[in-house]
Design an enzyme around this catalytic site. Structure first.
Site, PDB file in Angstrom:
ATOM      1  CE  LYS A  10      12.847  -8.046 -69.816  1.00  0.00           C
ATOM      2  NZ  LYS A  10      11.912  -8.892 -69.052  1.00  0.00           N
ATOM      3  N   PRO A  98      10.342  -7.347 -80.488  1.00  0.00           N
ATOM      4  CG  PRO A  98       9.335  -9.441 -80.305  1.00  0.00           C
ATOM      5  CD  PRO A  98      10.654  -8.763 -80.177  1.00  0.00           C
ATOM      6  N   GLY A 101       6.211  -6.760 -75.912  1.00  0.00           N
ATOM      7  CA  GLY A 101       6.244  -8.216 -75.913  1.00  0.00           C
ATOM      8  C   GLY A 101       6.899  -8.822 -74.695  1.00  0.00           C
ATOM      9  N   GLY A 102       7.282  -7.989 -73.712  1.00  0.00           N
ATOM     10  CA  GLY A 102       7.942  -8.510 -72.532  1.00  0.00           C
ATOM     11  C   GLY A 102       9.416  -8.786 -72.732  1.00  0.00           C
ATOM     12  CB  ALA A 104      13.505  -5.130 -71.994  1.00  0.00           C
ATOM     13  N   GLY A 106      12.083  -1.227 -75.529  1.00  0.00           N
ATOM     14  CA  GLY A 106      12.265   0.188 -75.207  1.00  0.00           C
ATOM     15  C   GLY A 106      13.498   0.421 -74.359  1.00  0.00           C
ATOM     16  CB  ALA A 108      17.010  -2.866 -76.218  1.00  0.00           C
ATOM     17  CG  ASP A 140      13.653  -4.654 -67.875  1.00  0.00           C
ATOM     18  OD1 ASP A 140      13.970  -5.284 -66.857  1.00  0.00           O
ATOM     19  OD2 ASP A 140      12.530  -4.735 -68.405  1.00  0.00           O
TER      20      ASP A 140
END
Length: 302
Positions: A10, A98, A101-102, A104, A106, A108, A140
């Site tokens: 995201k 990543p 990496g900002g 999301a 985890g 996902a 998220d």
């Protein structure tokens, strides 16, 4: 028997953050978009919980927990608790998103696990129930189920689809080290120095740009309230923004709490040009990806 589910990264086209609330959370007003970087989660019935994590070359998986601390395991346990069942699974995660990496990754994985286990065990969980379970796992996670382009309210977990006529292309410049989301929020609070902010809102101009599918107009509306505090913690990222401008990106912004820097492009050929330009400047981990894409979905192999 096994089930494989793919879930997307995201990004936040707008991330408005309010002052820290009495509940210990910041109210958010955000527009999410799912882009074509993915994690694949495969689940198998097992006598006890287990996690295996692998990744693409650009993904550092050493920091991903391979035990009960992994959000995918927590998702599986939460789904079983919702149904009042006692079971377990082996979860294999192949990461293309990543880590830290900002984007999301985890979340996902958690969303993919919810869908995969629901199919594996034929639980037939209603969509609204899945979203409710997802919302308890993290802000998220519900969006990772939904995908596409969506408005996020509350703490980001209250999601609803947004009209989006665009076929957008993004270039993501990855960092070789992560950036802690809690640390970025702490720096955000420090910068406020006691100032109370009004409730955040998504600007109408952003919705108009999405509805028109106009990259130039969208570029003028991108914003992230966590960008300034993140750059305080990682001033080296300013050079990435400068590089994006020098190779012709329409706009650049931080992805979530960072450190991935996103660059909006005017179609796929332009994204390829920006990627080549950044690579020529010495940036090693540069990925082009389309958006919006679908949320967590079962992968069928022919």
């Amino acid at each position: 028997m096994s089930v494989t589910v793919r879930a997307p990264a995201k990004i936040n086209l707008h991330l408005g953050v309010g002052s820290l609330g009495a509940d210990g959370f910041h109210p958010l007003a955000t527009v999410y978009q799912a882009i074509g970087l993915y994690d694949d989660v495969t689940v198998h019935d097992a006598p006890s919980w287990a996690v295996e994590v692998r990744g693409e070359r650009h993904v550092r998986v050493l920091d991903v927990p391979a035990d009960d601390d992994n959000l995918a395991v927590r998702a599986g346990r939460a789904l079983l608790a919702h149904h009042g069942l006692e079971r377990a699974a082996r979860i294999e995660i192949h990461k293309g998103i990543p880590v830290a990496g900002g984007m999301a990754g985890g979340s996902a994985d958690a969303a993919a696990t919810l869908v995969a286990l629901d199919r594996l065990w034929d639980l037939q969980t209603p969509d609204d129930d899945l979203l409710e379970v997802a919302g308890r796992l993290g802000s998220d996670v519900p969006f990772a189920l939904l995908g596409g382009t969506a408005l996020g309210e509350g703490h980001g977990e209250q999601v609803s689809a947004v009209d989006d006529a665009g076929a957008w292309w993004w270039v993501a410049v990855l960092s070789d080290r992560g950036l802690s989301t809690p640390e970025v929020y702490r720096r955000f609070d420090e910068r406020l120095d006691g100032l109370r902010l009004p409730a955040p809102e998504v600007p109408g101009a952003l919705r108009v740009a999405l509805g028109q599918g106009d990259p130039g107009r969208l570029a003028q509306t991108l914003a992230n309230d966590l960008q300034a505090p993140a750059l305080d913690l990682r001033p080296d990222l300013a050079a990435v923004f400068e590089a994006g401008a020098s190779v012709g990106a329409l706009a650049s912004l931080l992805s979530g709490s960072g450190p991935t820097v996103l660059m909006l492009c005017d179609g796929m050929p332009h994204a390829q040009e920006v990627t080549a330009g950044l690579t020529a400047l010495g940036h090693e981990s540069v990925l082009a990806a389309p958006g919006p894409v679908a949320g967590a979905h079962v992968v069928e192999y022919a």
